[in-house]
Enzyme design. Structure first.
Site, mmCIF file in Angstrom:
data_model
loop_
_atom_site.group_PDB
_atom_site.id
_atom_site.type_symbol
_atom_site.label_atom_id
_atom_site.label_comp_id
_atom_site.label_asym_id
_atom_site.label_seq_id
_atom_site.Cartn_x
_atom_site.Cartn_y
_atom_site.Cartn_z
ATOM 1 N N GLU A 330 4.978 -0.741 5.057
ATOM 2 C CA GLU A 330 5.812 -1.559 4.156
ATOM 3 C C GLU A 330 6.532 -2.678 4.887
ATOM 4 O O GLU A 330 7.624 -3.101 4.463
ATOM 5 C CB GLU A 330 6.821 -0.664 3.412
ATOM 6 C CG GLU A 330 6.142 0.392 2.554
ATOM 7 C CD GLU A 330 7.107 1.397 1.925
ATOM 8 O OE1 GLU A 330 8.316 1.112 1.862
ATOM 9 O OE2 GLU A 330 6.635 2.459 1.486
ATOM 10 N N GLU A 420 0.966 5.653 -0.209
ATOM 11 C CA GLU A 420 2.173 6.311 -0.729
ATOM 12 C C GLU A 420 2.298 5.900 -2.176
ATOM 13 O O GLU A 420 2.310 4.707 -2.475
ATOM 14 C CB GLU A 420 3.415 5.755 -0.025
ATOM 15 C CG GLU A 420 4.116 6.657 0.930
ATOM 16 C CD GLU A 420 5.341 5.962 1.514
ATOM 17 O OE1 GLU A 420 6.259 5.593 0.753
ATOM 18 O OE2 GLU A 420 5.367 5.790 2.740
#
Ligand SMILES: *[C@@H]1O[C@H](CO)[C@@H](O)[C@H](O)[C@H]1NC(C)=O
Length: 480
Positions: A330, A420
């Site tokens: 991320e 995720e």
């Protein structure tokens, strides 16, 4: 049918009949059989508004205005769209994110929600927003607040082209990849586009799923977080390696991420505890400054941390556990320190990690997974095996927006994973959208065990689907 659509069709009729036909046109009652057979734009100001308003202050809109006022969570604009058959369409949203980067939610027929990112901009732009499987007959497409504070001008839907065959690279990027890593890569490539691997963050939740559904996830994701030296100094003891070995020993696949606690500069206050030191707002560690020279004391600390992680990865290599390794996850979100200074330091650090682990430490059991979508963050084809995204959107949808963005990023040569997710994707949706995620891994506490994200019924449906591979179904993958 919306007013705009009626006038659009009217325009075509008028053109065909000659200009003289135009004045009587709005009274026409012509009903098309498939209004969106060839693509169609719907103006937001003509759609159904809930908590939102039409405005005209920002120039550059089409039609007679745009919709704004997305402030409360439920504020939305609803488009009503007819389709002659059940059919997949590309959605594009014309929007302006004049207050900065924003996210919106797109909800189809009150069900699955997908998230769309609007990059900050001063003008209206067409933003690709994934695909929608419209039902035969009338459908609703909601654009719902999410972060809010953006302007919606219109949406355009166009029938999707059939997805061409994938062109996945034949081998991992590391030429010295060991037998285990090669076997893993080969297996993944053999199922890509045909099935999805079920996955779960944390071994304990993987076992919990087995109790709920009778099936164990094929893949378990573990976190190297507690091996970060700035945590170990404060007494943490990682267990990720043992958990990974346990799952691998029962024939499962392992994915690894690393909430890398900043090497130094942790605030360690009541508000920002030391154990949240991977967050940008919990440390003044400056990754750009640290990387500015290899003699910098903080550069040395970065290498110290990578070397500490190398010790753990070597234990897994020795135990014959190949890994889907997803460092610097991320990054593009900037909420972790490695992404806080923009794409250049993040890419540079990724390159250092790859070089240090692969060439210096000779760790060759890794399949390298990159986890940002935006092209300016991409470290390049030479050090990435798999592209991935972390997606938190309720509704158990196929996340086709992100999938299609990653297809573009990797030119369809890299496999793509939902590394995720908050909500496990429903298999019928994945297939209908041809969203060929290689695996999904649901986050642990408050997501997998939360019915708002994953109802027991949906989990059962997903885990017993033929399309979804579970631990029992991947046994022997090394020889596949
Ligand atoms: C290293 O990082 C810490 C924490 O941000 C900072 O206080 C220190 O000045 C840095 N050291 C150098 C040599 O830049």
């Amino acid at each position: 049918m919306t007013r705009t659509l009626k006038y659009f069709l009217c325009g075509i009729v008028a053109l065909a009949a000659g200009a003289n036909a135009a004045p009587s046109c709005p009274a026409s009652t012509t009903t098309p059989t498939d209004p969106v057979a060839t693509g169609q734009t719907f103006e937001a100001e003509d759609a159904v508004l809930s908590g939102t308003v039409v405005d005209t202050a920002q120039t550059g809109f089409t039609g007679t205005g745009y919709v704004t006022g997305f402030e409360d969570a439920t504020d939305k604009v609803t488009f009503i769209v007819d389709s002659a058959t059940t059919k997949l369409y590309d959605l594009s949203i014309r929007a302006a994110a004049i207050y900065g980067d924003k996210r919106t939610s797109v909800v189809l027929n009150g069900g699955a929600s997908s998230e769309v990112f609007f990059a900050a901009g001063e003008t209206f732009a067409d933003v690709p927003a994934g695909q929608l499987l419209l039902n035969e007959g009338s459908n609703t497409i909601d654009i719902v607040s999410n972060w809010g504070w953006y302007l919606i001008d219109s949406i355009t839907i166009t029938p999707s082209a059939t997805r061409p065959a994938h062109q996945i690279n034949a081998a991992p990027v590391n030429a010295a990849a060991d037998t285990n890593a090669k076997a893993l890569y080969t297996y993944l490539r053999s199922i890509y586009g045909k099935k999805i691997l079920s996955g779960q963050q944390e071994l304990s939740y993987a076992n919990w799923i087995a109790e709920q559904t009778g099936k164990t996830p094929a893949l378990v994701s573990v976190d190297l977080m507690d091996y970060s030296p700035s945590r170990v100094e404060r007494g943490t003891k990682g267990t990720a390696v043992e958990e990974a070995i346990e799952h691998s020993n029962r024939g499962g696949l392992v994915s690894v991420l690393w909430h890398w606690n900043a090497p130094t500069g942790l605030y360690d206050t009541e508000e920002h505890k030391w154990w949240s030191g991977f967050y940008t707002d919990a440390t003044d560690f400056d990754v750009a400054a640290a990387l500015s020279s290899t003699t910098n004391a903080n550069y040395t600390l970065l290498i110290r941390d990578i070397d500490a992680i190398a010790v753990e990865l070597k234990r897994l290599q020795a135990a014959n556990v190949p890994m889907l390794f997803r460092p610097l996850h991320e990054a593009e979100g900037a909420w972790f320190w490695w992404g806080a200074k923009g794409p250049e330091p993040a890419k540079k650090l990724y390159g250092i990690l790859y070089d240090r682990l692969t060439n210096h430490h000779q760790i060759n059991n890794l399949i390298w997974v990159w986890n940002s979508i935006l092209p300016e963050w991409y470290p390049g084809d030479a050090t990435v095996d798999i592209l991935s995204a972390d997606v938190y959107a309720q509704g158990n949808g196929p996340m086709s927006t992100q999938y299609n963005q990653l297809i573009e990023l990797g030119q369809d040569k890299k496999m793509i994973a939902a590394a995720e997710v908050g909500a496990a994707p429903l298999p019928d949706q994945l297939q209908a959208y041809e969203a060929h995620w290689l695996w999904f891994a649901v986050w642990g506490d408050t997501f997998i065990n939360n019915a708002d994200w994953n109802s027991p019924e949906n989990l059962k449906k997903i885990y017993t689907s033929d399309y979804v591979l579970t631990l029992d179904e991947i046994q022997g993958w090394r020889g596949a």
